[in-house]
Write a protein that holds these residues in place. Sequence first.
Motif, PDB file in Angstrom:
ATOM      1  N   HIS A   1       0.790  -1.226   0.000  1.00 63.88           N
ATOM      2  CA  HIS A   1       0.000   0.000   0.000  1.00 63.88           C
ATOM      3  C   HIS A   1       0.824   1.278   0.000  1.00 63.88           C
ATOM      4  O   HIS A   1       0.534   2.192  -0.781  1.00 63.88           O
ATOM      5  CB  HIS A   1      -0.979   0.000   1.180  1.00 63.88           C
ATOM      6  N   PRO A   2       1.867   1.419   0.838  1.00 64.71           N
ATOM      7  CA  PRO A   2       2.598   2.693   0.841  1.00 64.71           C
ATOM      8  C   PRO A   2       3.164   3.060  -0.531  1.00 64.71           C
ATOM      9  O   PRO A   2       3.073   4.223  -0.956  1.00 64.71           O
ATOM     10  CB  PRO A   2       3.706   2.459   1.864  1.00 64.71           C
ATOM     11  N   ALA A   3       3.730   2.082  -1.224  1.00 61.84           N
ATOM     12  CA  ALA A   3       4.296   2.357  -2.544  1.00 61.84           C
ATOM     13  C   ALA A   3       3.203   2.683  -3.553  1.00 61.84           C
ATOM     14  O   ALA A   3       3.363   3.577  -4.402  1.00 61.84           O
ATOM     15  CB  ALA A   3       5.120   1.163  -3.023  1.00 61.84           C
ATOM     16  N   LEU A   4       2.072   1.975  -3.477  1.00 59.95           N
ATOM     17  CA  LEU A   4       0.974   2.229  -4.399  1.00 59.95           C
ATOM     18  C   LEU A   4       0.353   3.598  -4.147  1.00 59.95           C
ATOM     19  O   LEU A   4       0.000   4.312  -5.091  1.00 59.95           O
ATOM     20  CB  LEU A   4      -0.080   1.129  -4.253  1.00 59.95           C
ATOM     21  N   ALA A   5       0.223   3.959  -2.879  1.00 57.30           N
ATOM     22  CA  ALA A   5      -0.316   5.283  -2.550  1.00 57.30           C
ATOM     23  C   ALA A   5       0.610   6.385  -3.049  1.00 57.30           C
ATOM     24  O   ALA A   5       0.151   7.440  -3.516  1.00 57.30           O
ATOM     25  CB  ALA A   5      -0.521   5.400  -1.044  1.00 57.30           C
ATOM     26  N   GLU A   6       1.915   6.162  -2.948  1.00 57.45           N
ATOM     27  CA  GLU A   6       2.881   7.138  -3.439  1.00 57.45           C
ATOM     28  C   GLU A   6       2.772   7.294  -4.947  1.00 57.45           C
ATOM     29  O   GLU A   6       2.894   8.399  -5.490  1.00 57.45           O
ATOM     30  CB  GLU A   6       4.291   6.693  -3.056  1.00 57.45           C
ATOM     31  N   LYS A   7       2.524   6.185  -5.635  1.00 59.77           N
ATOM     32  CA  LYS A   7       2.464   6.195  -7.095  1.00 59.77           C
ATOM     33  C   LYS A   7       1.193   6.857  -7.619  1.00 59.77           C
ATOM     34  O   LYS A   7       1.250   7.674  -8.552  1.00 59.77           O
ATOM     35  CB  LYS A   7       2.554   4.752  -7.613  1.00 59.77           C
ATOM     36  N   ASP A   8       0.025   6.518  -7.052  1.00 56.58           N
ATOM     37  CA  ASP A   8      -1.247   6.940  -7.645  1.00 56.58           C
ATOM     38  C   ASP A   8      -2.137   7.770  -6.727  1.00 56.58           C
ATOM     39  O   ASP A   8      -3.108   8.376  -7.198  1.00 56.58           O
ATOM     40  CB  ASP A   8      -2.051   5.704  -8.069  1.00 56.58           C
ATOM     41  N   GLY A   9      -1.835   7.803  -5.424  1.00 55.68           N
ATOM     42  CA  GLY A   9      -2.768   8.394  -4.478  1.00 55.68           C
ATOM     43  C   GLY A   9      -3.066   9.854  -4.701  1.00 55.68           C
ATOM     44  O   GLY A   9      -4.231  10.279  -4.671  1.00 55.68           O
ATOM     45  N   ALA A  10      -2.040  10.664  -4.903  1.00 53.15           N
ATOM     46  CA  ALA A  10      -2.265  12.110  -5.051  1.00 53.15           C
ATOM     47  C   ALA A  10      -3.083  12.420  -6.303  1.00 53.15           C
ATOM     48  O   ALA A  10      -4.003  13.254  -6.266  1.00 53.15           O
ATOM     49  CB  ALA A  10      -0.928  12.838  -5.092  1.00 53.15           C
ATOM     50  N   GLU A  11      -2.765  11.748  -7.407  1.00 55.96           N
ATOM     51  CA  GLU A  11      -3.507  11.983  -8.655  1.00 55.96           C
ATOM     52  C   GLU A  11      -4.953  11.520  -8.511  1.00 55.96           C
ATOM     53  O   GLU A  11      -5.876  12.180  -9.005  1.00 55.96           O
ATOM     54  CB  GLU A  11      -2.821  11.249  -9.807  1.00 55.96           C
ATOM     55  N   ALA A  12      -5.152  10.390  -7.811  1.00 59.31           N
ATOM     56  CA  ALA A  12      -6.511   9.892  -7.590  1.00 59.31           C
ATOM     57  C   ALA A  12      -7.304  10.842  -6.708  1.00 59.31           C
ATOM     58  O   ALA A  12      -8.500  11.098  -6.951  1.00 59.31           O
ATOM     59  CB  ALA A  12      -6.466   8.499  -6.966  1.00 59.31           C
ATOM     60  N   ASP A  13      -6.667  11.382  -5.665  1.00 64.13           N
ATOM     61  CA  ASP A  13      -7.354  12.349  -4.805  1.00 64.13           C
ATOM     62  C   ASP A  13      -7.811  13.566  -5.602  1.00 64.13           C
ATOM     63  O   ASP A  13      -8.927  14.068  -5.425  1.00 64.13           O
ATOM     64  CB  ASP A  13      -6.433  12.800  -3.672  1.00 64.13           C
ATOM     65  N   LYS A  14      -6.941  14.052  -6.477  1.00 59.04           N
ATOM     66  CA  LYS A  14      -7.271  15.212  -7.303  1.00 59.04           C
ATOM     67  C   LYS A  14      -8.440  14.906  -8.231  1.00 59.04           C
ATOM     68  O   LYS A  14      -9.384  15.705  -8.362  1.00 59.04           O
ATOM     69  CB  LYS A  14      -6.046  15.631  -8.108  1.00 59.04           C
ATOM     70  N   ALA A  15      -8.401  13.731  -8.869  1.00 62.14           N
ATOM     71  CA  ALA A  15      -9.480  13.361  -9.785  1.00 62.14           C
ATOM     72  C   ALA A  15     -10.788  13.170  -9.036  1.00 62.14           C
ATOM     73  O   ALA A  15     -11.854  13.614  -9.488  1.00 62.14           O
ATOM     74  CB  ALA A  15      -9.103  12.078 -10.531  1.00 62.14           C
ATOM     75  N   GLY A  16     -10.716  12.515  -7.869  1.00 59.89           N
ATOM     76  CA  GLY A  16     -11.930  12.284  -7.097  1.00 59.89           C
ATOM     77  C   GLY A  16     -12.601  13.565  -6.660  1.00 59.89           C
ATOM     78  O   GLY A  16     -13.833  13.699  -6.729  1.00 59.89           O
ATOM     79  N   LEU A  17     -11.809  14.537  -6.224  1.00 58.07           N
ATOM     80  CA  LEU A  17     -12.380  15.812  -5.794  1.00 58.07           C
ATOM     81  C   LEU A  17     -12.951  16.578  -6.985  1.00 58.07           C
ATOM     82  O   LEU A  17     -13.996  17.234  -6.876  1.00 58.07           O
ATOM     83  CB  LEU A  17     -11.330  16.642  -5.063  1.00 58.07           C
ATOM     84  N   ALA A  18     -12.298  16.492  -8.139  1.00 53.14           N
ATOM     85  CA  ALA A  18     -12.819  17.156  -9.338  1.00 53.14           C
ATOM     86  C   ALA A  18     -14.171  16.581  -9.737  1.00 53.14           C
ATOM     87  O   ALA A  18     -15.107  17.324 -10.082  1.00 53.14           O
ATOM     88  CB  ALA A  18     -11.824  17.027 -10.485  1.00 53.14           C
ATOM     89  N   ILE A  19     -14.313  15.258  -9.678  1.00 54.79           N
ATOM     90  CA  ILE A  19     -15.595  14.626  -9.999  1.00 54.79           C
ATOM     91  C   ILE A  19     -16.649  15.040  -8.982  1.00 54.79           C
ATOM     92  O   ILE A  19     -17.782  15.371  -9.338  1.00 54.79           O
ATOM     93  CB  ILE A  19     -15.446  13.093 -10.040  1.00 54.79           C
ATOM     94  N   ALA A  20     -16.278  15.016  -7.700  1.00 54.95           N
ATOM     95  CA  ALA A  20     -17.229  15.379  -6.646  1.00 54.95           C
ATOM     96  C   ALA A  20     -17.727  16.808  -6.823  1.00 54.95           C
ATOM     97  O   ALA A  20     -18.935  17.075  -6.729  1.00 54.95           O
ATOM     98  CB  ALA A  20     -16.572  15.202  -5.282  1.00 54.95           C
ATOM     99  N   ARG A  21     -16.820  17.736  -7.073  1.00 50.98           N
ATOM    100  CA  ARG A  21     -17.228  19.132  -7.252  1.00 50.98           C
ATOM    101  C   ARG A  21     -18.116  19.300  -8.481  1.00 50.98           C
ATOM    102  O   ARG A  21     -19.097  20.050  -8.457  1.00 50.98           O
ATOM    103  CB  ARG A  21     -15.981  20.014  -7.382  1.00 50.98           C
ATOM    104  N   ALA A  22     -17.797  18.588  -9.552  1.00 41.49           N
ATOM    105  CA  ALA A  22     -18.605  18.687 -10.760  1.00 41.49           C
ATOM    106  C   ALA A  22     -20.002  18.115 -10.547  1.00 41.49           C
ATOM    107  O   ALA A  22     -20.985  18.658 -11.062  1.00 41.49           O
ATOM    108  CB  ALA A  22     -17.900  17.970 -11.908  1.00 41.49           C
TER     109      ALA A  22
END
Length: 233
Positions: free
Chosen positions: A205-226
């Motif tokens: 998990h730590p390595a996977l979160a480092e790889k994709d977590g920040a980009e996923a958080d950004k995308a998730g918030l963009a979808i939520a706001r839209a």
Amino acid sequence: MRVAVVENTVISHLGQVGVALEEAGAEIVLYRPFRGEVLPDVTRYDGLVVLGGEQSAIDDDLHPYLPHLAARMRQAAEAGKAVLGICLGSQILARAFGGRNILGQTREFGWHRIYRTDEGRNDPVLSAVEEGFPIFQWHSDTFTLPEGAVHLARNEAVTNQAFRIGRAAYGTQFHFEASRPVVEEWNSNFGHLIEAMAPGWIDCHPALAEKDGAEADKAGLAIARAWVKQIRT
């Protein structure tokens, strides 16, 4: 702005959807029908959110509220209200409009890439993200698209990752609400289930979160706001 949120399991998180609703000043009212609570009267709300859960969307014997929840989602959608179904919620929304639920055949866990259809690129909600965005997944079931639904997103594992029906009723198979803190809490509370579904994932998990977590958080918030922008008061 009043939004009803239906939880289907003991530990649920609004995550990025909650962030976007709070930014918009929404009044959030929680319902927990899996505990025997009543379902929301959708006529009293501007929006309806139905979150995920461990049950299937057709597990009516153990959860007899499910067909009634499907009917409420359809009622809200047909009234032009903003509706959001995430994971199990998307499967219930598909059921509500005549889609077929397919059980146990599409296992995904962790961060996976999602690709928009042509309709998704032009959709008011899915157009908020970049192509091939990573987002969190945790499911074994899927569904067929209801008649009249607009297919918005897919990936290699699951064809129907997102759809819209009517003006603003959205179903997403993926957990775009699941920010990195939400995933960390899921690791803590559901470690045995995660290990059974994806052996070794928690160690990675730590390595996977480092790889994709920040980009996923950004995308998730963009979808939520839209999606929140689709709510009409």
